[in-house]
Design an enzyme around this catalytic site. Structure first.
Site, short mmCIF file in Angstrom:
data_model
loop_
_atom_site.label_atom_id
_atom_site.label_comp_id
_atom_site.label_asym_id
_atom_site.label_seq_id
_atom_site.Cartn_x
_atom_site.Cartn_y
_atom_site.Cartn_z
N ASN A 42 0.83 -1.20 0.00
CA ASN A 42 0.00 0.00 0.00
C ASN A 42 0.87 1.26 0.00
O ASN A 42 1.93 1.30 0.63
CB ASN A 42 -1.02 0.00 1.14
CG ASN A 42 -0.44 -0.27 2.51
OD1 ASN A 42 0.58 -0.92 2.65
ND2 ASN A 42 -1.11 0.22 3.55
N GLU A 44 0.24 5.21 0.65
CA GLU A 44 -0.74 6.19 1.13
C GLU A 44 -0.38 7.59 0.67
O GLU A 44 0.69 7.83 0.11
CB GLU A 44 -0.80 6.11 2.67
CG GLU A 44 -1.28 4.74 3.12
CD GLU A 44 -1.51 4.62 4.61
OE1 GLU A 44 -1.05 5.49 5.38
OE2 GLU A 44 -2.17 3.64 5.01
N CYS A 53 -4.05 0.56 -2.61
CA CYS A 53 -3.92 -0.66 -1.80
C CYS A 53 -2.86 -1.59 -2.39
O CYS A 53 -2.54 -1.53 -3.59
CB CYS A 53 -5.24 -1.41 -1.76
SG CYS A 53 -6.56 -0.55 -0.91
N GLU A 55 -3.07 -4.70 -3.09
CA GLU A 55 -3.59 -5.60 -4.12
C GLU A 55 -3.58 -4.93 -5.50
O GLU A 55 -3.19 -5.55 -6.49
CB GLU A 55 -5.03 -6.02 -3.78
CG GLU A 55 -5.15 -6.86 -2.52
CD GLU A 55 -5.36 -6.03 -1.26
OE1 GLU A 55 -4.85 -4.90 -1.18
OE2 GLU A 55 -6.04 -6.53 -0.35
N CYS A 86 -10.37 -4.75 -0.14
CA CYS A 86 -11.48 -3.78 -0.06
C CYS A 86 -12.35 -3.89 -1.31
O CYS A 86 -11.98 -4.55 -2.30
CB CYS A 86 -10.93 -2.36 0.09
SG CYS A 86 -10.29 -1.66 -1.44
N CYS A 89 -10.68 -2.91 -4.67
CA CYS A 89 -9.73 -3.93 -5.15
C CYS A 89 -10.46 -5.16 -5.66
O CYS A 89 -10.05 -5.77 -6.65
CB CYS A 89 -8.75 -4.31 -4.05
SG CYS A 89 -7.55 -3.00 -3.72
N1 THU Z 1 -5.17 -1.72 2.64
C1 THU Z 1 -4.60 -2.50 1.68
O1 THU Z 1 -3.57 -2.15 1.10
N2 THU Z 1 -5.20 -3.66 1.37
C2 THU Z 1 -6.29 -4.18 2.01
O2 THU Z 1 -6.74 -5.27 1.68
C3 THU Z 1 -6.89 -3.43 3.12
C4 THU Z 1 -6.43 -2.04 3.28
C5 THU Z 1 -4.47 -0.50 3.06
C6 THU Z 1 -5.10 0.79 2.64
C7 THU Z 1 -4.57 1.74 3.70
O3 THU Z 1 -3.28 2.18 3.31
C8 THU Z 1 -4.42 0.88 4.94
O4 THU Z 1 -4.41 -0.47 4.46
C9 THU Z 1 -5.54 1.05 5.96
O5 THU Z 1 -6.78 0.93 5.35
#
Ligand code: THU
Length: 131
Positions: A42, A44, A53, A55, A86, A89
């Protein structure tokens, strides 16, 4: 499907996550039909909605390398329950691999597996389906 190698790759790339806001690093690894594995973490942003994310990062890495046919995916986070992708994704994964199995794992080897189509039923129904 033996997920051990994919989980190991996801765990490794998770350490490269950029998650200064949530402090919740996530790693993902996707196995292509060619046998190659692509990873994502991920990333941000201060404008939170721009976060990418793990994925989707893995899918983009695969597409950019010429792989579009996917066999399996693993997702790893340090959560009590294994983290499943999520909604956004799930839709992106359904574009390429609705039948693909995703194995989510935490750092204590608790795992949960499901197919994309079971996580997101009817992902393409009706879209651009003009009468
Ligand atoms: N996140 C992911 O990268 N993948 C997931 O399956 C769930 C959430 C990340 C997004 C964000 O940077 C952090 O986790 C909190 O939501």
């Amino acid at each position: 499907m033996q997920f051990d190698e994919l989980i190991a790759e996801a765990k490794a790339v998770r350490l490269r996550a950029y998650a200064p806001y949530s402090h919740f690093p996530v790693g993902a690894a996707i196995l292509g039909r060619s046998g190659r594995i692509f990873t994502g973490c991920n990333v941000e942003n201060l404008s939170f909605g721009l976060t990418i994310c793990a994925e989707r990062g893995a899918v983009c890495a695969a597409l950019a390398a010429g792989e579009r046919d996917f066999v399996a995916m693993a997702v790893v986070a340090d959560s009590r329950e294994p983290v499943t992708p999520c909604g956004a994704c799930r839709q992106v994964l359904a574009e390429f691999a609705p039948e693909m199995e995703i194995c989510s794992a935490n750092l204590h080897e608790v795992r949960f597996s499901a197919r994309v189509i079971d996580l997101l039923p009817r992902p393409k129904a009706g879209i651009l389906d003009n009468p």
